[in-house]
Design a protein around this motif. Sequence first.
Motif, PDB file in Angstrom:
ATOM      1  N   GLY A  87       0.796  -1.216   0.000  1.00  0.00           N
ATOM      2  CA  GLY A  87       0.000   0.000   0.000  1.00  0.00           C
ATOM      3  C   GLY A  87       0.829   1.267   0.000  1.00  0.00           C
ATOM      4  N   ALA A  88       0.136   2.391  -0.116  1.00  0.00           N
ATOM      5  CA  ALA A  88       0.773   3.704  -0.134  1.00  0.00           C
ATOM      6  C   ALA A  88       0.622   4.396   1.221  1.00  0.00           C
ATOM      7  N   ARG A  89       1.522   5.333   1.463  1.00  0.00           N
ATOM      8  CA  ARG A  89       1.406   6.258   2.589  1.00  0.00           C
ATOM      9  C   ARG A  89       1.859   7.607   2.042  1.00  0.00           C
ATOM     10  N   PHE A  90       0.901   8.501   1.822  1.00  0.00           N
ATOM     11  CA  PHE A  90       1.181   9.723   1.068  1.00  0.00           C
ATOM     12  C   PHE A  90       1.966  10.748   1.887  1.00  0.00           C
ATOM     13  N   ALA A  91       2.809  11.490   1.180  1.00  0.00           N
ATOM     14  CA  ALA A  91       3.635  12.500   1.826  1.00  0.00           C
ATOM     15  C   ALA A  91       2.828  13.729   2.229  1.00  0.00           C
ATOM     16  N   VAL A 120       6.716   6.451   4.183  1.00  0.00           N
ATOM     17  CA  VAL A 120       6.070   7.186   3.093  1.00  0.00           C
ATOM     18  C   VAL A 120       6.503   6.632   1.742  1.00  0.00           C
ATOM     19  N   ASN A 121       5.511   6.278   0.939  1.00  0.00           N
ATOM     20  CA  ASN A 121       5.734   5.937  -0.461  1.00  0.00           C
ATOM     21  C   ASN A 121       4.453   6.238  -1.216  1.00  0.00           C
ATOM     22  N   GLU A 122       4.565   6.513  -2.500  1.00  0.00           N
ATOM     23  CA  GLU A 122       3.381   6.833  -3.293  1.00  0.00           C
ATOM     24  C   GLU A 122       3.227   5.844  -4.440  1.00  0.00           C
ATOM     25  N   GLY A 123       3.257   4.555  -4.055  1.00  0.00           N
ATOM     26  CA  GLY A 123       2.932   3.481  -4.972  1.00  0.00           C
ATOM     27  C   GLY A 123       3.778   3.480  -6.224  1.00  0.00           C
ATOM     28  N   GLU A 124       3.121   3.215  -7.343  1.00  0.00           N
ATOM     29  CA  GLU A 124       3.834   3.153  -8.612  1.00  0.00           C
ATOM     30  C   GLU A 124       4.294   4.522  -9.099  1.00  0.00           C
ATOM     31  N   GLY A 125       3.971   5.563  -8.360  1.00  0.00           N
ATOM     32  CA  GLY A 125       4.599   6.841  -8.657  1.00  0.00           C
ATOM     33  C   GLY A 125       6.109   6.736  -8.529  1.00  0.00           C
ATOM     34  N   ARG A 141       8.947  12.585  -2.827  1.00  0.00           N
ATOM     35  CA  ARG A 141       7.657  12.152  -2.292  1.00  0.00           C
ATOM     36  C   ARG A 141       7.669  10.751  -1.698  1.00  0.00           C
ATOM     37  N   SER A 142       8.802  10.077  -1.683  1.00  0.00           N
ATOM     38  CA  SER A 142       8.900   8.768  -1.041  1.00  0.00           C
ATOM     39  C   SER A 142      10.145   8.721  -0.171  1.00  0.00           C
TER      40      SER A 142
END
Length: 271
Positions: A87-91, A120-125, A141-142
Amino acid sequence: MSAARTASYRRYLMCPPTYFRVTYSINPWMDPTKPVDPALALLQWEDLRDRYRSLGHTVEILQPLPGLPDMVFAANGATVVDGRVFGARFANPERAAEAPAHREWFLNRGYGEVHDPHHVNEGEGDFAVTESWLLAGKGFRSSPLSHSELQEFFGRPVIGLELTDPHFYHLDTALCVLSGDEIMYYPDAFSPGSRAVLRRLFPDALTATRQDAAAFGLNCVSDGLNVLVPSGATGLLRRLRERGYEPVPVDMSELHKAGGSVKCCTMELRD
């Protein structure tokens, strides 16, 4: 002579831009003072969805939520490999509620391993999947701490890459996986050390000019043959054909106003 290419079947997750607006700025492309045409954004999004389906791929739909104008950028919500979901954890707090919405979608569809990340990571971004590696961007952003967490979860080697230009704030704005271990990227988006790593791992990679990168030309999606690429990245079309790919130009100009394009709107479900 270009290599023989074949398309492989893909499943994608997309989210309609029902609530798409630019009401805040979390990257250099976003300017809340510039008007956005929501109807045009929807038409462009629908065209992308329909192109995937016309190529034989499946598109699953994540329902958008009010108050989350960037939810259209579905690629940021998770990374899926072998049916396992990181999963993601947005910045930024403006996007934080997107992460649980994505997790709920996966859990409701029977995905058994859905990891709620600590870092913090924004998936496949910022995460790209090649045949041999997981490429992981950092710098804007990650968190770099997410890289070891990613490696532990998937059990695949992670290659960290430092992004240095805020216009290319996510890895998927500066690098695209075309097929297997073949990529294309914009070298000046990366630190000197990361450029050296990319040259070592991918000596035959296709490199983009700043003009094509600024037209979101690296924010594209490939099925191994067809490459859906933003139409403004005209310099990449001929070069992709020379490599044996079939570029499919797509107009995503309205979504560009929020710093996203083809790939940002498309999460790959690698089940």
